[in-house]
Motif scaffolding. Structure first.
Motif, PDB file in Angstrom:
ATOM      1  N   GLU A 168       0.825  -1.200   0.000  1.00  0.00           N
ATOM      2  CA  GLU A 168       0.000   0.000   0.000  1.00  0.00           C
ATOM      3  C   GLU A 168       0.860   1.252   0.000  1.00  0.00           C
ATOM      4  O   GLU A 168       0.578   2.214  -0.733  1.00  0.00           O
ATOM      5  CB  GLU A 168      -0.917   0.006   1.222  1.00  0.00           C
ATOM      6  N   GLN A 169       1.913   1.269   0.821  1.00  0.00           N
ATOM      7  CA  GLN A 169       2.802   2.428   0.863  1.00  0.00           C
ATOM      8  C   GLN A 169       3.498   2.635  -0.474  1.00  0.00           C
ATOM      9  O   GLN A 169       3.634   3.762  -0.946  1.00  0.00           O
ATOM     10  CB  GLN A 169       3.837   2.245   1.979  1.00  0.00           C
ATOM     11  N   ALA A 170       3.947   1.545  -1.088  1.00  0.00           N
ATOM     12  CA  ALA A 170       4.602   1.655  -2.391  1.00  0.00           C
ATOM     13  C   ALA A 170       3.640   2.243  -3.427  1.00  0.00           C
ATOM     14  O   ALA A 170       4.004   3.134  -4.200  1.00  0.00           O
ATOM     15  CB  ALA A 170       5.105   0.285  -2.834  1.00  0.00           C
ATOM     16  N   TYR A 171       2.408   1.758  -3.418  1.00  0.00           N
ATOM     17  CA  TYR A 171       1.419   2.250  -4.380  1.00  0.00           C
ATOM     18  C   TYR A 171       1.107   3.727  -4.138  1.00  0.00           C
ATOM     19  O   TYR A 171       1.004   4.524  -5.080  1.00  0.00           O
ATOM     20  CB  TYR A 171       0.141   1.411  -4.278  1.00  0.00           C
ATOM     21  N   LYS A 172       0.975   4.107  -2.873  1.00  0.00           N
ATOM     22  CA  LYS A 172       0.654   5.495  -2.540  1.00  0.00           C
ATOM     23  C   LYS A 172       1.800   6.454  -2.851  1.00  0.00           C
ATOM     24  O   LYS A 172       1.586   7.662  -2.958  1.00  0.00           O
ATOM     25  CB  LYS A 172       0.280   5.603  -1.070  1.00  0.00           C
ATOM     26  N   SER A 173       3.011   5.923  -2.982  1.00  0.00           N
ATOM     27  CA  SER A 173       4.159   6.789  -3.277  1.00  0.00           C
ATOM     28  C   SER A 173       4.251   7.163  -4.751  1.00  0.00           C
ATOM     29  O   SER A 173       5.068   7.999  -5.137  1.00  0.00           O
ATOM     30  CB  SER A 173       5.462   6.102  -2.851  1.00  0.00           C
ATOM     31  N   LEU A 174       3.406   6.562  -5.597  1.00  0.00           N
ATOM     32  CA  LEU A 174       3.478   6.788  -7.033  1.00  0.00           C
ATOM     33  C   LEU A 174       2.937   8.152  -7.431  1.00  0.00           C
ATOM     34  O   LEU A 174       1.997   8.676  -6.833  1.00  0.00           O
ATOM     35  CB  LEU A 174       2.672   5.725  -7.783  1.00  0.00           C
ATOM     36  N   GLY A 175       3.530   8.687  -8.478  1.00  0.00           N
ATOM     37  CA  GLY A 175       2.943   9.822  -9.160  1.00  0.00           C
ATOM     38  C   GLY A 175       1.967   9.324 -10.217  1.00  0.00           C
ATOM     39  O   GLY A 175       1.748   8.115 -10.383  1.00  0.00           O
ATOM     40  N   ARG A 176       1.371  10.231 -10.957  1.00  0.00           N
ATOM     41  CA  ARG A 176       0.444   9.847 -12.021  1.00  0.00           C
ATOM     42  C   ARG A 176       1.179   9.046 -13.092  1.00  0.00           C
ATOM     43  O   ARG A 176       2.297   9.372 -13.477  1.00  0.00           O
ATOM     44  CB  ARG A 176      -0.220  11.081 -12.630  1.00  0.00           C
ATOM     45  N   GLY A 177       0.557   7.972 -13.536  1.00  0.00           N
ATOM     46  CA  GLY A 177       1.182   7.109 -14.531  1.00  0.00           C
ATOM     47  C   GLY A 177       2.221   6.170 -13.958  1.00  0.00           C
ATOM     48  O   GLY A 177       2.903   5.474 -14.719  1.00  0.00           O
ATOM     49  N   GLY A 178       2.330   6.121 -12.629  1.00  0.00           N
ATOM     50  CA  GLY A 178       3.372   5.310 -11.999  1.00  0.00           C
ATOM     51  C   GLY A 178       3.014   3.834 -11.900  1.00  0.00           C
ATOM     52  O   GLY A 178       1.846   3.440 -12.008  1.00  0.00           O
ATOM     53  N   THR A 179       4.047   3.024 -11.673  1.00  0.00           N
ATOM     54  CA  THR A 179       3.897   1.572 -11.564  1.00  0.00           C
ATOM     55  C   THR A 179       4.508   1.080 -10.270  1.00  0.00           C
ATOM     56  O   THR A 179       5.678   1.377  -9.972  1.00  0.00           O
ATOM     57  CB  THR A 179       4.588   0.852 -12.744  1.00  0.00           C
ATOM     58  N   ALA A 180       3.735   0.334  -9.507  1.00  0.00           N
ATOM     59  CA  ALA A 180       4.243  -0.314  -8.297  1.00  0.00           C
ATOM     60  C   ALA A 180       4.443  -1.790  -8.596  1.00  0.00           C
ATOM     61  O   ALA A 180       3.524  -2.460  -9.090  1.00  0.00           O
ATOM     62  CB  ALA A 180       3.275  -0.135  -7.131  1.00  0.00           C
ATOM     63  N   VAL A 181       5.638  -2.292  -8.306  1.00  0.00           N
ATOM     64  CA  VAL A 181       5.989  -3.682  -8.578  1.00  0.00           C
ATOM     65  C   VAL A 181       6.160  -4.414  -7.251  1.00  0.00           C
ATOM     66  O   VAL A 181       6.994  -4.036  -6.424  1.00  0.00           O
ATOM     67  CB  VAL A 181       7.290  -3.773  -9.405  1.00  0.00           C
ATOM     68  N   VAL A 182       5.364  -5.449  -7.048  1.00  0.00           N
ATOM     69  CA  VAL A 182       5.433  -6.244  -5.825  1.00  0.00           C
ATOM     70  C   VAL A 182       6.408  -7.390  -6.047  1.00  0.00           C
ATOM     71  O   VAL A 182       6.151  -8.298  -6.841  1.00  0.00           O
ATOM     72  CB  VAL A 182       4.045  -6.782  -5.428  1.00  0.00           C
TER      73      VAL A 182
END
Length: 368
Positions: free
Chosen positions: A269-283
């Motif tokens: 959740e923290q990784a996803y919330k750290s994204l800017g617009r158009g960003g990608t979070a990789v688990v």
């Protein structure tokens, strides 16, 4: 031929590992036996001892290793005695839909070899003659191991084997998440959550790929110092902030890529919330099967964010292992610096304790 070998074995979930004398049977058709030179001590091995990864004990641990071929089974092509190889804990049949689509790490037949060889049997026996399961079709935390050729990758002989071993998991998983899964572009801004062996390689993967900003996040100041050595431009100590995602957005404006290398829903959740617009979070981290992640659904279409997983860095081992070692030989990838300490097999319990305490970037068991 059968060989006697010391091996690190999990006898029961929740109990310390133990070193045992085992018998390693010679190779059958399509298999090779290797004399293991070095094996990394990985958190996944620890997870197999706790039951987080539910491979049934008794289990010979080890999946990140390199060694020398000492015997070749019937029908084997492309491997000879004396070849240097790195183990791969993903079996790849080469024939299923995922393999032929270029995604061998998702091989539809790989689950047949989670804790046995692909034929459902093992080549490892304890002192009483009872079979021992093997981690990820490998069981390479042992002086000898018999593996199917689908779990072996031949590598150049001028790379030290203790360095080459790390490509089998930590390096491939971390760097591969950046190169293959994310496809990070030069000039991107990135954050890496969790600076263990995999996270440290995600950091250096971002640096090698040309990221403009790399924010390393951890609660261990020693690990954060290591991250700077491997290319992090900024660090966030979780002991000093209440909201890591908010701190990252303030610092970067929101990252283009965030890599979760812990294996915890709350960190995802923290990784996803750290994204800017158009960003990608990789688990990248392996979470408990019951763990869950919650995100604000609207942000997926409205911000065109992406949440995706990465298994062994979306690897094509036969291609990627030599490629990563080529980067090391060219001075573009740090492997020597990853090995904080080496251990003998008789020091395996200490090696696991040091990993749990966060002492090492990577501890490696080196065999005579």
């Amino acid at each position: 031929m059968d060989r006697q070998a010391k091996a690190v074995v999990c006898r029961e979930w929740g109990k310390p590992v133990q070193v045992e004398q085992i018998t390693v049977d010679g190779p059958k058709r399509g298999e090779i036996t290797i004399k293991v030179a070095a094996c990394g001590v990985c958190h996944s091995d620890l997870s197999a001892t706790t039951g987080k990864i539910q491979y049934p004990p008794p289990l010979v641990l080890g999946h990140e290793a390199a060694g020398v071929v000492v015997e070749v089974g019937e029908g084997v092509e492309g491997f000879s005695e004396g070849d240097h190889v790195v183990s791969s804990f993903i079996s790849m049949c080469g024939k299923c839909r995922q393999c032929v689509r270029g995604h061998p790490v998702l091989c539809e037949n790989a689950r047949k070899a989670m804790f046995t060889l692909p034929d459902g049997t093992v080549r490892t026996r304890d002192s009483q003659g009872e079979p021992l399961n093997v981690f990820g079709a490998c069981g390479v935390m042992a002086e000898y191991a018999t593996l199917h050729v689908d779990n072996c990758v031949k590598v150049a002989e001028d790379v030290p084997l203790q360095n080459a071993a790390l490509v089998g998991c930590a390096v491939m998983t971390g760097v591969g998440a950046v190169f293959n899964t994310a496809g990070l572009e030069p000039g991107s801004r990135a954050a890496v959550f969790g600076i263990g062996g995999v996270g440290l390689n995600a950091v250096q993967g971002c640096a090698t790929a040309g990221a403009e900003m790399i924010v390393a996040v951890d609660n261990n100041p020693k690990k954060l110092a290591m991250a700077r050595e491997f290319g992090a431009t900024h660090t966030i100590d979780l002991n000093e902030v209440d909201d890591a995602a908010k701190a990252i957005r303030k610092l970067t404006g929101g990252v283009d890529y965030a890599f979760e290398c812990v294996g915890a829903g709350a960190v995802v959740e923290q990784a996803y919330k750290s994204l800017g617009r158009g960003g990608t979070a990789v688990v990248v981290g392996v979470a408990d099967p019951k763990d869950k992640t919650s995100i604000t659904t609207l942000t997926l279409p409205a911000d065109e964010r992406t949440l995706k997983g990465s298994w062994l860095g979306s690897a094509r081992p036969q291609h990627d292992f030599p490629r990563l070692l080529g980067l090391y030989r060219a001075g573009k990838l740090k492997l020597d610096e990853l090995i904080t300490q080496t251990y003998s097999i008789d020091e395996a319990v200490q090696a696991f304790d040091d990993m749990i305490s966060g002492k090492n970037a990577r501890g490696v068991i080196v065999f005579d």
